[in-house]
Design an enzyme around this catalytic site. Structure first.
Site, PDB file in Angstrom:
ATOM      1  N   MET A  89       0.848  -1.195   0.000  1.00 19.15           N
ATOM      2  CA  MET A  89       0.000   0.000   0.000  1.00 19.15           C
ATOM      3  C   MET A  89       0.889   1.251   0.000  1.00 19.15           C
ATOM      4  O   MET A  89       0.422   2.335   0.374  1.00 19.15           O
ATOM      5  CB  MET A  89      -0.932  -0.003   1.211  1.00 19.15           C
ATOM      6  CG  MET A  89      -1.892  -1.191   1.190  1.00 19.15           C
ATOM      7  SD  MET A  89      -3.407  -0.914   2.119  1.00 19.15           S
ATOM      8  CE  MET A  89      -2.748  -0.663   3.748  1.00 19.15           C
ATOM      9  N   ALA A 146       4.073   3.969   0.947  1.00 14.49           N
ATOM     10  CA  ALA A 146       4.778   4.470   2.142  1.00 14.49           C
ATOM     11  C   ALA A 146       5.846   3.441   2.522  1.00 14.49           C
ATOM     12  O   ALA A 146       5.901   2.953   3.656  1.00 14.49           O
ATOM     13  CB  ALA A 146       3.810   4.735   3.292  1.00 14.49           C
ATOM     14  N   HIS A 196       9.317  -3.560   3.326  1.00 18.42           N
ATOM     15  CA  HIS A 196       8.834  -3.756   1.948  1.00 18.42           C
ATOM     16  C   HIS A 196      10.014  -4.041   1.010  1.00 18.42           C
ATOM     17  O   HIS A 196       9.930  -4.907   0.132  1.00 18.42           O
ATOM     18  CB  HIS A 196       8.122  -2.501   1.433  1.00 18.42           C
ATOM     19  CG  HIS A 196       6.912  -2.099   2.217  1.00 18.42           C
ATOM     20  ND1 HIS A 196       6.845  -0.949   2.953  1.00 18.42           N
ATOM     21  CD2 HIS A 196       5.696  -2.696   2.356  1.00 18.42           C
ATOM     22  CE1 HIS A 196       5.647  -0.839   3.512  1.00 18.42           C
ATOM     23  NE2 HIS A 196       4.935  -1.878   3.175  1.00 18.42           N
ATOM     24  N   GLN A 245     -10.572  -2.585   2.102  1.00 15.33           N
ATOM     25  CA  GLN A 245     -10.128  -3.314   3.286  1.00 15.33           C
ATOM     26  C   GLN A 245     -10.103  -2.426   4.533  1.00 15.33           C
ATOM     27  O   GLN A 245      -9.662  -2.845   5.596  1.00 15.33           O
ATOM     28  CB  GLN A 245      -8.767  -3.980   3.054  1.00 15.33           C
ATOM     29  CG  GLN A 245      -7.613  -3.021   2.885  1.00 15.33           C
ATOM     30  CD  GLN A 245      -6.365  -3.729   2.398  1.00 15.33           C
ATOM     31  OE1 GLN A 245      -6.315  -4.261   1.292  1.00 15.33           O
ATOM     32  NE2 GLN A 245      -5.338  -3.782   3.235  1.00 15.33           N
ATOM     33  N   GLU A 283       5.574 -11.791   6.874  1.00 19.16           N
ATOM     34  CA  GLU A 283       5.025 -12.459   8.061  1.00 19.16           C
ATOM     35  C   GLU A 283       4.507 -11.432   9.066  1.00 19.16           C
ATOM     36  O   GLU A 283       3.788 -11.777   9.989  1.00 19.16           O
ATOM     37  CB  GLU A 283       6.105 -13.330   8.714  1.00 19.16           C
ATOM     38  CG  GLU A 283       6.440 -14.560   7.901  1.00 19.16           C
ATOM     39  CD  GLU A 283       7.515 -15.420   8.554  1.00 19.16           C
ATOM     40  OE1 GLU A 283       8.163 -14.941   9.517  1.00 19.16           O
ATOM     41  OE2 GLU A 283       7.701 -16.556   8.089  1.00 19.16           O
ATOM     42  N   LYS A 284       4.895 -10.175   8.895  1.00 14.63           N
ATOM     43  CA  LYS A 284       4.391  -9.088   9.750  1.00 14.63           C
ATOM     44  C   LYS A 284       2.862  -9.158   9.852  1.00 14.63           C
ATOM     45  O   LYS A 284       2.290  -8.952  10.910  1.00 14.63           O
ATOM     46  CB  LYS A 284       4.841  -7.753   9.151  1.00 14.63           C
ATOM     47  CG  LYS A 284       4.077  -6.530   9.566  1.00 14.63           C
ATOM     48  CD  LYS A 284       4.456  -6.097  10.946  1.00 14.63           C
ATOM     49  CE  LYS A 284       3.879  -4.794  11.404  1.00 14.63           C
ATOM     50  NZ  LYS A 284       2.549  -4.446  10.987  1.00 14.63           N
ATOM     51  N   ASP A 285       2.222  -9.430   8.703  1.00 14.12           N
ATOM     52  CA  ASP A 285       0.755  -9.590   8.674  1.00 14.12           C
ATOM     53  C   ASP A 285       0.484 -11.092   8.554  1.00 14.12           C
ATOM     54  O   ASP A 285       0.096 -11.587   7.496  1.00 14.12           O
ATOM     55  CB  ASP A 285       0.171  -8.808   7.493  1.00 14.12           C
ATOM     56  CG  ASP A 285       0.466  -7.322   7.621  1.00 14.12           C
ATOM     57  OD1 ASP A 285      -0.263  -6.633   8.338  1.00 14.12           O
ATOM     58  OD2 ASP A 285       1.460  -6.851   7.028  1.00 14.12           O
ATOM     59  N   GLN A 343      -2.937 -12.484   7.543  1.00 11.79           N
ATOM     60  CA  GLN A 343      -3.165 -12.188   6.118  1.00 11.79           C
ATOM     61  C   GLN A 343      -2.455 -13.222   5.239  1.00 11.79           C
ATOM     62  O   GLN A 343      -3.016 -13.721   4.256  1.00 11.79           O
ATOM     63  CB  GLN A 343      -2.641 -10.786   5.814  1.00 11.79           C
ATOM     64  CG  GLN A 343      -2.563 -10.446   4.336  1.00 11.79           C
ATOM     65  CD  GLN A 343      -2.118  -9.014   4.118  1.00 11.79           C
ATOM     66  OE1 GLN A 343      -2.914  -8.108   4.208  1.00 11.79           O
ATOM     67  NE2 GLN A 343      -0.843  -8.805   3.822  1.00 11.79           N
ATOM     68  N   ARG A 361       2.455   2.515   9.544  1.00 13.16           N
ATOM     69  CA  ARG A 361       1.660   3.173  10.591  1.00 13.16           C
ATOM     70  C   ARG A 361       2.523   3.667  11.757  1.00 13.16           C
ATOM     71  O   ARG A 361       2.029   4.437  12.585  1.00 13.16           O
ATOM     72  CB  ARG A 361       0.560   2.242  11.090  1.00 13.16           C
ATOM     73  CG  ARG A 361      -0.542   2.044  10.060  1.00 13.16           C
ATOM     74  CD  ARG A 361      -1.723   1.256  10.606  1.00 13.16           C
ATOM     75  NE  ARG A 361      -2.882   1.307   9.732  1.00 13.16           N
ATOM     76  CZ  ARG A 361      -3.254   0.342   8.888  1.00 13.16           C
ATOM     77  NH1 ARG A 361      -2.554  -0.762   8.791  1.00 13.16           N
ATOM     78  NH2 ARG A 361      -4.329   0.493   8.132  1.00 13.16           N
TER      79      ARG A 361
END
Ligand code: AMP
Length: 295
Positions: free
Chosen positions: A45, A47, A52, A76, A163-165, A168, A202
């Protein structure tokens, strides 16, 4: 809305291209396919941070070409969430991706992704049922649908997710398995700041005081993971972890859970199969998630 030639697709520097329409994207992908190139997709997404970029570097190792999508997917986010203030920095993102030798940025406008009349969606499976799925009821439906579209648009051989999410990642692996989608999903380890805080777009929302509290999340989850790996009682451990998080200054704890790392099913005690400790907390106005391996 009229799209200029520049917006349709142009080359940035030597190698990095940007596509803003499905038509332009497909043309580029077709050229690579004709030349027999394999393709990795890294959905984001924007930023972008080092987490990333780590996914892009992994993509470069696993495929001939890497496509990075940048799309802040409105479906989402719930109306109460941070869609409007989600950080955006296209120029900075493109510079980082050029440095990382990404090959193509896929950056569609919302109307390109969801033209008038769009009304189809993917219903995610059991992996989406609780934790993030309970707190954010429409979130994984939005994620699964947009990823299904991204996979169909880019037709990658593999897609890389952090793996952070972690939930998901499990939801998307389940979707690809259940719908026989012809690609492989690869999970990449979480990149962290030196004090253990997982890198996240974030984190930019945190005040200096909140930033000082934030690393306690990883410390508490890691301590719980260690205890669980030694056979500690899981319900007692999660209760104690929640107490420690609140005592450290987090404003609320959405959940702390220890789950089967593969199925995300509930477990009472470590029994030899890999487990995952997952949590979401609130720190002022910011919601942070993290997870670590246990056992
Ligand atoms: P986002 O832009 O936050 O939707 O994230 C895009 C991808 O980057 C997702 O697969 C995330 O799991 C992954 N990601 C985000 N933060 C990190 C991190 N700290 N380490 C590794 N991957 C990450």
């Amino acid at each position: 809305m009229k799209i200029s030639d520049e917006q349709k697709g142009h080359t940035l520097g030597k190698a990095l291209k940007i596509s803003r329409t499905v038509k332009d994207l497909r043309k580029q992908v077709a050229k690579w396919r004709e030349a027999g190139r394999s393709i990795a997709l890294v959905p984001t997404m924007g930023a972008l941070h080092d987490g990333h970029i780590g996914l892009v570097k992994l993509g470069k190792k696993q495929a001939d070409r890497v496509v990075v999508s940048i799309f802040v997917n409105p479906t989402q986010f719930a109306p109460t969430e941070d869609l409007a203030r989600y950080p955006r920095d296209e120029a900075g993102d493109l510079a980082k991706l050029a440095d990382a030798h990404a090959d193509l940025v896929w950056s569609p406008a919302v109307e390109e992704m969801y033209p008038p009349g769009f009304s189809t969606g993917v219903l995610p499976g059991s992996a989406a049922e609780d934790m993030e799925g309970a707190i954010r009821p429409h979130h994984f439906g939005g994620v699964a649908t947009v990823c299904c579209k991204l996979f169909s648009q880019v037709t990658p051989d593999l897609a890389i997710f952090g793996e952070k999410d972690y939930q998901q990642l499990c939801v998307l692996k389940q979707m690809v398995r259940d719908l026989d989608l012809p690609l492989k999903i690869i999970g990449a380890p979480t990149k962290r700041a030196d004090d253990g805080l997982a890198l996240s777009s974030r984190n930019a929302y945190l005040s200096a005081e909140e930033r000082a509290i934030a690393p306690v999340l990883n410390a508490v989850l890691s301590a719980l993971a260690e205890d669980v790996g030694k056979g500690a009682d899981i319900p007692a451990g999660t209760t104690e972890a929640k107490r420690k998080l609140l005592a450290a200054g987090f404003s609320a704890v959405d959940y702390v859970e220890v789950r089967d790392a593969e199925t995300l099913g509930k477990v009472e005690r470590y029994g030899g199969v890999p487990l995952r400790v997952l949590s979401a907390v609130r720190l002022g106005k910011t919601r942070l998630i993290d997870n670590v391996r246990a056992g």
